[in-house]
Scaffold this motif. Structure first.
Motif, mmCIF file in Angstrom:
data_model
loop_
_atom_site.group_PDB
_atom_site.id
_atom_site.type_symbol
_atom_site.label_atom_id
_atom_site.label_comp_id
_atom_site.label_asym_id
_atom_site.label_seq_id
_atom_site.Cartn_x
_atom_site.Cartn_y
_atom_site.Cartn_z
ATOM 1 N N ALA A 190 144.285 52.048 75.485
ATOM 2 C CA ALA A 190 145.406 52.826 74.963
ATOM 3 C C ALA A 190 145.725 52.432 73.527
ATOM 4 C CB ALA A 190 146.635 52.637 75.842
ATOM 5 N N GLU A 191 145.328 51.223 73.146
ATOM 6 C CA GLU A 191 145.613 50.741 71.802
ATOM 7 C C GLU A 191 144.424 50.905 70.854
ATOM 8 O OE1 GLU A 191 146.723 46.709 72.487
ATOM 9 O OE2 GLU A 191 148.541 47.255 73.554
ATOM 10 N N TRP A 192 143.350 51.544 71.307
ATOM 11 C CA TRP A 192 142.167 51.708 70.464
ATOM 12 C C TRP A 192 142.478 52.614 69.283
ATOM 13 C CZ3 TRP A 192 137.233 52.654 73.876
ATOM 14 C CH2 TRP A 192 136.947 51.494 74.585
ATOM 15 N N ASN A 193 141.907 52.274 68.149
ATOM 16 C CA ASN A 193 142.039 53.139 66.979
ATOM 17 C C ASN A 193 140.863 54.111 66.948
ATOM 18 O OD1 ASN A 193 139.788 51.887 65.705
ATOM 19 N ND2 ASN A 193 141.101 50.288 64.864
ATOM 20 N N TRP A 228 137.217 54.263 69.221
ATOM 21 C CA TRP A 228 136.821 55.398 70.051
ATOM 22 C C TRP A 228 135.496 55.972 69.566
ATOM 23 C CZ3 TRP A 228 138.252 56.308 74.688
ATOM 24 C CH2 TRP A 228 139.530 55.998 75.120
ATOM 25 N N ARG A 229 135.294 56.058 68.258
ATOM 26 C CA ARG A 229 134.043 56.572 67.701
ATOM 27 C C ARG A 229 132.875 55.692 68.126
ATOM 28 N NH1 ARG A 229 133.896 55.329 62.166
ATOM 29 N NH2 ARG A 229 132.899 53.494 62.993
ATOM 30 N N ASP A 230 133.044 54.361 68.013
ATOM 31 C CA ASP A 230 131.984 53.433 68.403
ATOM 32 C C ASP A 230 131.656 53.566 69.889
ATOM 33 O OD1 ASP A 230 131.916 52.544 65.797
ATOM 34 O OD2 ASP A 230 133.035 50.687 66.219
ATOM 35 N N PHE A 231 132.698 53.675 70.711
ATOM 36 C CA PHE A 231 132.487 53.839 72.147
ATOM 37 C C PHE A 231 131.717 55.129 72.434
ATOM 38 C CE2 PHE A 231 134.005 55.755 76.141
ATOM 39 C CZ PHE A 231 133.503 54.820 77.038
ATOM 40 N N THR A 232 132.100 56.211 71.792
ATOM 41 C CA THR A 232 131.439 57.493 71.995
ATOM 42 C C THR A 232 129.976 57.429 71.589
ATOM 43 O OG1 THR A 232 133.534 58.630 71.597
ATOM 44 C CG2 THR A 232 131.539 59.945 71.417
ATOM 45 N N LEU A 233 129.709 56.806 70.449
ATOM 46 C CA LEU A 233 128.318 56.678 70.007
ATOM 47 C C LEU A 233 127.506 55.802 70.946
ATOM 48 C CD1 LEU A 233 128.758 56.396 66.140
ATOM 49 C CD2 LEU A 233 127.746 58.285 67.440
ATOM 50 N N GLU A 234 128.120 54.750 71.473
ATOM 51 C CA GLU A 234 127.419 53.905 72.448
ATOM 52 C C GLU A 234 127.051 54.704 73.690
ATOM 53 O OE1 GLU A 234 129.898 50.562 73.309
ATOM 54 O OE2 GLU A 234 129.729 49.751 71.291
ATOM 55 N N GLN A 235 127.966 55.547 74.142
ATOM 56 C CA GLN A 235 127.677 56.383 75.307
ATOM 57 C C GLN A 235 126.601 57.418 74.988
ATOM 58 O OE1 GLN A 235 129.017 55.753 78.398
ATOM 59 N NE2 GLN A 235 129.673 53.969 77.258
ATOM 60 N N PHE A 236 126.642 57.943 73.787
ATOM 61 C CA PHE A 236 125.688 58.965 73.359
ATOM 62 C C PHE A 236 124.268 58.404 73.290
ATOM 63 C CE2 PHE A 236 123.687 61.668 70.069
ATOM 64 C CZ PHE A 236 123.880 62.904 70.651
ATOM 65 N N PHE A 237 124.148 57.155 72.861
ATOM 66 C CA PHE A 237 122.836 56.534 72.672
ATOM 67 C C PHE A 237 122.505 55.506 73.755
ATOM 68 C CE2 PHE A 237 123.841 57.828 68.266
ATOM 69 C CZ PHE A 237 122.734 58.626 68.034
ATOM 70 N N ARG A 238 123.017 55.688 74.968
ATOM 71 C CA ARG A 238 122.736 54.742 76.047
ATOM 72 C C ARG A 238 121.234 54.585 76.245
ATOM 73 N NH1 ARG A 238 126.613 57.650 79.758
ATOM 74 N NH2 ARG A 238 124.681 58.553 80.455
ATOM 75 N N GLU A 239 120.815 53.350 76.569
ATOM 76 C CA GLU A 239 119.394 53.064 76.744
ATOM 77 C C GLU A 239 118.793 53.802 77.919
ATOM 78 O OE1 GLU A 239 118.279 48.977 76.735
ATOM 79 O OE2 GLU A 239 119.530 48.525 75.003
ATOM 80 N N GLU A 240 119.526 53.963 79.010
ATOM 81 C CA GLU A 240 118.960 54.593 80.183
ATOM 82 C C GLU A 240 118.868 56.109 80.052
ATOM 83 O OE1 GLU A 240 123.314 53.903 80.913
ATOM 84 O OE2 GLU A 240 121.693 52.518 80.587
ATOM 85 N N ASP A 241 119.325 56.627 78.931
ATOM 86 C CA ASP A 241 119.249 58.051 78.680
ATOM 87 C C ASP A 241 117.791 58.439 78.444
ATOM 88 O OD1 ASP A 241 119.929 60.658 78.198
ATOM 89 O OD2 ASP A 241 121.358 60.209 76.605
#
Length: 78
Positions: free
Chosen positions: A43-46, A50-63
């Motif tokens: 809830a306190e993320w800037n 959030w951008r870094d988290f989204t990019l990590e999900q986008f580029f997941r290794e198991e993808d």
């Protein structure tokens, strides 16, 4: 078994679960946190976090699909 070991085992198990089960775990976790009046840490993320988290999900290794930075830039419009 220490709390750290339990957390590590839980993390490994969650990584191998289907997405719909992970979503149920998230819902349950948020429910328990709300009952105990614990604010979610994200809830306190800037915007950068959030951008870094989204990019990590986008580029997941198991993808199985390969993505490039150009692909991400085509999709992401700040």
């Amino acid at each position: 078994m220490t709390t750290a070991n339990i957390r590590e085992q839980l993390h490994k198990q969650i990584d191998n679960l289907p997405d719909d089960v992970v979503e149920q775990i998230v819902d349950f976790t948020l429910f328990v946190m709300a009952r105990r009046q614990i604010a979610p840490t994200y809830a306190e993320w800037n915007n950068n976090q959030w951008r870094d988290f989204t990019l990590e999900q986008f580029f997941r290794e198991e993808d199985e699909v390969g993505y490039s930075l150009d692909d991400a830039q085509e999709i992401y419009h700040p």
